[in-house]
Design a protein around this motif. Sequence first.
Motif, PDB file in Angstrom:
ATOM      1  N   ILE A   1       0.845  -1.200   0.000  1.00 13.66           N
ATOM      2  CA  ILE A   1       0.000   0.000   0.000  1.00 13.66           C
ATOM      3  C   ILE A   1       0.884   1.254   0.000  1.00 13.66           C
ATOM      4  N   GLY A   2       0.539   2.211  -0.865  1.00 13.88           N
ATOM      5  CA  GLY A   2       1.270   3.480  -0.943  1.00 13.88           C
ATOM      6  C   GLY A   2       2.469   3.439  -1.876  1.00 13.88           C
ATOM      7  N   ARG A   3       2.791   2.239  -2.390  1.00 13.37           N
ATOM      8  CA  ARG A   3       3.945   2.156  -3.307  1.00 13.37           C
ATOM      9  C   ARG A   3       3.457   2.166  -4.767  1.00 13.37           C
ATOM     10  N   PRO A   4       4.278   2.623  -5.690  1.00 13.02           N
ATOM     11  CA  PRO A   4       3.831   2.670  -7.089  1.00 13.02           C
ATOM     12  C   PRO A   4       3.457   1.283  -7.616  1.00 13.02           C
ATOM     13  N   TRP A   5       2.352   1.235  -8.352  1.00 15.38           N
ATOM     14  CA  TRP A   5       1.956  -0.029  -8.977  1.00 15.38           C
ATOM     15  C   TRP A   5       3.081  -0.559  -9.867  1.00 15.38           C
ATOM     16  N   ALA A   6       3.779   0.374 -10.552  1.00 17.66           N
ATOM     17  CA  ALA A   6       4.802  -0.041 -11.516  1.00 17.66           C
ATOM     18  C   ALA A   6       5.877  -0.929 -10.901  1.00 17.66           C
ATOM     19  N   GLU A   7       6.057  -0.811  -9.580  1.00 16.65           N
ATOM     20  CA  GLU A   7       7.102  -1.633  -8.927  1.00 16.65           C
ATOM     21  C   GLU A   7       6.628  -3.062  -8.645  1.00 16.65           C
ATOM     22  N   SER A   8       5.328  -3.295  -8.826  1.00 10.85           N
ATOM     23  CA  SER A   8       4.772  -4.584  -8.372  1.00 10.85           C
ATOM     24  C   SER A   8       5.140  -5.718  -9.311  1.00 10.85           C
ATOM     25  N   SER A   9       5.136  -6.919  -8.734  1.00 10.96           N
ATOM     26  CA  SER A   9       5.326  -8.087  -9.596  1.00 10.96           C
ATOM     27  C   SER A   9       4.060  -8.246 -10.432  1.00 10.96           C
ATOM     28  N   PHE A  10       4.239  -8.841 -11.595  1.00 11.68           N
ATOM     29  CA  PHE A  10       3.120  -9.053 -12.520  1.00 11.68           C
ATOM     30  C   PHE A  10       2.036  -9.911 -11.859  1.00 11.68           C
ATOM     31  N   LEU A  11       2.468 -10.979 -11.199  1.00 13.61           N
ATOM     32  CA  LEU A  11       1.507 -11.894 -10.586  1.00 13.61           C
ATOM     33  C   LEU A  11       0.666 -11.181  -9.531  1.00 13.61           C
ATOM     34  N   TRP A  12       1.338 -10.467  -8.648  1.00 22.28           N
ATOM     35  CA  TRP A  12       0.628  -9.775  -7.564  1.00 22.28           C
ATOM     36  C   TRP A  12      -0.302  -8.714  -8.159  1.00 22.28           C
ATOM     37  N   ALA A  13       0.237  -7.918  -9.090  1.00 21.46           N
ATOM     38  CA  ALA A  13      -0.513  -6.770  -9.606  1.00 21.46           C
ATOM     39  C   ALA A  13      -1.757  -7.213 -10.376  1.00 21.46           C
ATOM     40  N   GLU A  14      -1.608  -8.246 -11.184  1.00 26.60           N
ATOM     41  CA  GLU A  14      -2.760  -8.665 -11.991  1.00 26.60           C
ATOM     42  C   GLU A  14      -3.869  -9.208 -11.093  1.00 26.60           C
ATOM     43  N   SER A  15      -3.461  -9.946 -10.073  1.00 26.29           N
ATOM     44  CA  SER A  15      -4.458 -10.528  -9.176  1.00 26.29           C
ATOM     45  C   SER A  15      -5.212  -9.430  -8.412  1.00 26.29           C
ATOM     46  N   TYR A  16      -4.469  -8.465  -7.896  1.00 27.64           N
ATOM     47  CA  TYR A  16      -5.120  -7.372  -7.141  1.00 27.64           C
ATOM     48  C   TYR A  16      -5.977  -6.524  -8.084  1.00 27.64           C
ATOM     49  N   PHE A  17      -5.521  -6.353  -9.328  1.00 30.57           N
ATOM     50  CA  PHE A  17      -6.326  -5.625 -10.316  1.00 30.57           C
ATOM     51  C   PHE A  17      -7.704  -6.279 -10.443  1.00 30.57           C
ATOM     52  N   PHE A  18      -7.745  -7.603 -10.573  1.00 33.04           N
ATOM     53  CA  PHE A  18      -9.043  -8.259 -10.757  1.00 33.04           C
ATOM     54  C   PHE A  18      -9.905  -8.173  -9.504  1.00 33.04           C
ATOM     55  N   ARG A  19      -9.277  -8.226  -8.327  1.00 27.38           N
ATOM     56  CA  ARG A  19     -10.064  -8.075  -7.096  1.00 27.38           C
ATOM     57  C   ARG A  19     -10.675  -6.675  -7.027  1.00 27.38           C
ATOM     58  N   LYS A  20      -9.870  -5.666  -7.399  1.00 27.85           N
ATOM     59  CA  LYS A  20     -10.361  -4.288  -7.375  1.00 27.85           C
ATOM     60  C   LYS A  20     -11.414  -4.048  -8.465  1.00 27.85           C
ATOM     61  N   LEU A  21     -11.263  -4.724  -9.576  1.00 25.23           N
ATOM     62  CA  LEU A  21     -12.240  -4.565 -10.655  1.00 25.23           C
ATOM     63  C   LEU A  21     -13.619  -5.062 -10.185  1.00 25.23           C
ATOM     64  N   LEU A  22     -13.628  -6.178  -9.474  1.00 27.81           N
ATOM     65  CA  LEU A  22     -14.908  -6.684  -8.969  1.00 27.81           C
ATOM     66  C   LEU A  22     -15.535  -5.691  -7.997  1.00 27.81           C
ATOM     67  N   ALA A  23     -14.680  -5.122  -7.128  1.00 25.25           N
ATOM     68  CA  ALA A  23     -15.204  -4.130  -6.175  1.00 25.25           C
ATOM     69  C   ALA A  23     -15.774  -2.936  -6.949  1.00 25.25           C
ATOM     70  N   ALA A  24     -15.081  -2.512  -8.012  1.00 26.86           N
ATOM     71  CA  ALA A  24     -15.530  -1.339  -8.778  1.00 26.86           C
ATOM     72  C   ALA A  24     -16.874  -1.598  -9.460  1.00 26.86           C
ATOM     73  N   THR A  25     -17.121  -2.828  -9.876  1.00 27.51           N
ATOM     74  CA  THR A  25     -18.399  -3.098 -10.546  1.00 27.51           C
ATOM     75  C   THR A  25     -19.526  -3.364  -9.552  1.00 27.51           C
ATOM     76  N   GLY A  26     -19.250  -3.275  -8.265  1.00 20.53           N
ATOM     77  CA  GLY A  26     -20.298  -3.443  -7.255  1.00 20.53           C
ATOM     78  C   GLY A  26     -20.562  -4.891  -6.898  1.00 20.53           C
ATOM     79  N   PHE A  27     -19.637  -5.785  -7.226  1.00 19.61           N
ATOM     80  CA  PHE A  27     -19.846  -7.222  -6.997  1.00 19.61           C
ATOM     81  C   PHE A  27     -20.064  -7.555  -5.524  1.00 19.61           C
TER      82      PHE A  27
END
Length: 383
Positions: free
Chosen positions: A77-103
């Motif tokens: 938290i608070g660190r640039p996304w660009a520094e993240s590993s691909f695996l971690w970032a993609e997984s968190y992206f999908f979790r956040k996407l579900l939250a954004a769509t109101g899931f």
Amino acid sequence: MDAPLITIEEPGSFAWRVFHERHPAMIAQLCAAHPFGPDVRDALTALLHETTAGVVKPLEDDALDHDVWSAWTAERIGRPWAESSFLWAESYFFRKLLAATGFFAPGPWRGVDPFAPMKRAELTNAATVETLKALDELAGLSSADRDAAVVRAAVWGNQADLAFQLSAGAGTEGAGPISGSSEEFWSLFGEPGPVHLVADNAAGELSADLVLVDRLLATGRAEQVVLHVKPHPYYVSDATPKDVLEVLHHLSGLPGEAGEVGRRVQDYLREGRIEVRAHPFFCAPLDFAEMPEDLRADFTSAAVTIFKGDLNYRRLVGDRHWPASRPFTDSVSHFPGALATLRVLKSEAVVGLDPDTVAALDAEGEPWRTKGSHALIQTSPGE
Ligand SMILES: O=P(O)(O)OC[C@H]1O[C@](O)(CO)[C@@H](O)[C@@H]1O
């Protein structure tokens, strides 16, 4: 042994393009498919902005998995996304996407799989229809040819991945696997026991996986099959328990062998010979080497575990820039038992290849690791 993690930092790299090209296309597709109001559309735009140019922000929902995600994200938290590993970032992206769509929130979009229209379309598209019709030819094959055909369908079924097709386009089945064979796959099975299959995509791939499951049970190589799927919509087309039911409903209404398989699998479910599970760890941003004890115990009880697809492979061997000739058995030595992976290559991590094969692939000058045109079958007998 460790190799550098694959990150999303380097402009133009495959992982960077997933975030900067594929995700915007995916979100445009979602907004076209659903009448989302301004609140959801704004949240999706904010997500794109956060993940391509911002810092990692915490989850704002109070979904059941909130606390476990807080632990998985605490250090970032608070660190640039660009520094993240691909695996971690993609997984968190999908979790956040579900939250954004109101899931996860009270309201009309609660529990609505935003990717359902794409999965449904894939189940009835021309390629899937053709593949399912081709099952009728299985009956005329010798047992050995049938074994080979079922494995080939399960491997190449992994090409049917909607997240991948957003930028690569629908592929066609390529040549033989660049590693392994169906004989190697079947040689893992000795005395009948419980077989676990860690599924990947719904629709076409899941249909092919169910044909494989049916074969495992029909030939007595498995006495029971545990089918692991994702607890939530993930990576666009990943299978959830609801998708299993939808695919079965579809298959069992079809004529010919596809219908027979669908109805047999439904019977196996009724008898308890197939069990569907959706452990939360299947949506975790972590390697399988870090799996929790309950899941490890589950896999320990399996005679053989079959991992489908690219993401499961990345989580199994570690999503790193490994030398491609690193022995596969070294990469999976953390896993408690015999395993097989059936995968079409759609991202950079790969191990267990013969150096001559790697040299020949490199010489072609094509992005063979990420193009979705090569498949592999790799096995490890476990201890
Ligand atoms: O459905 P599969 O085979 O796991 O493929 C998903 C893959 O697609 C990607 O999202 C992009 O290629 C990869 O990150 C991921 O490994």
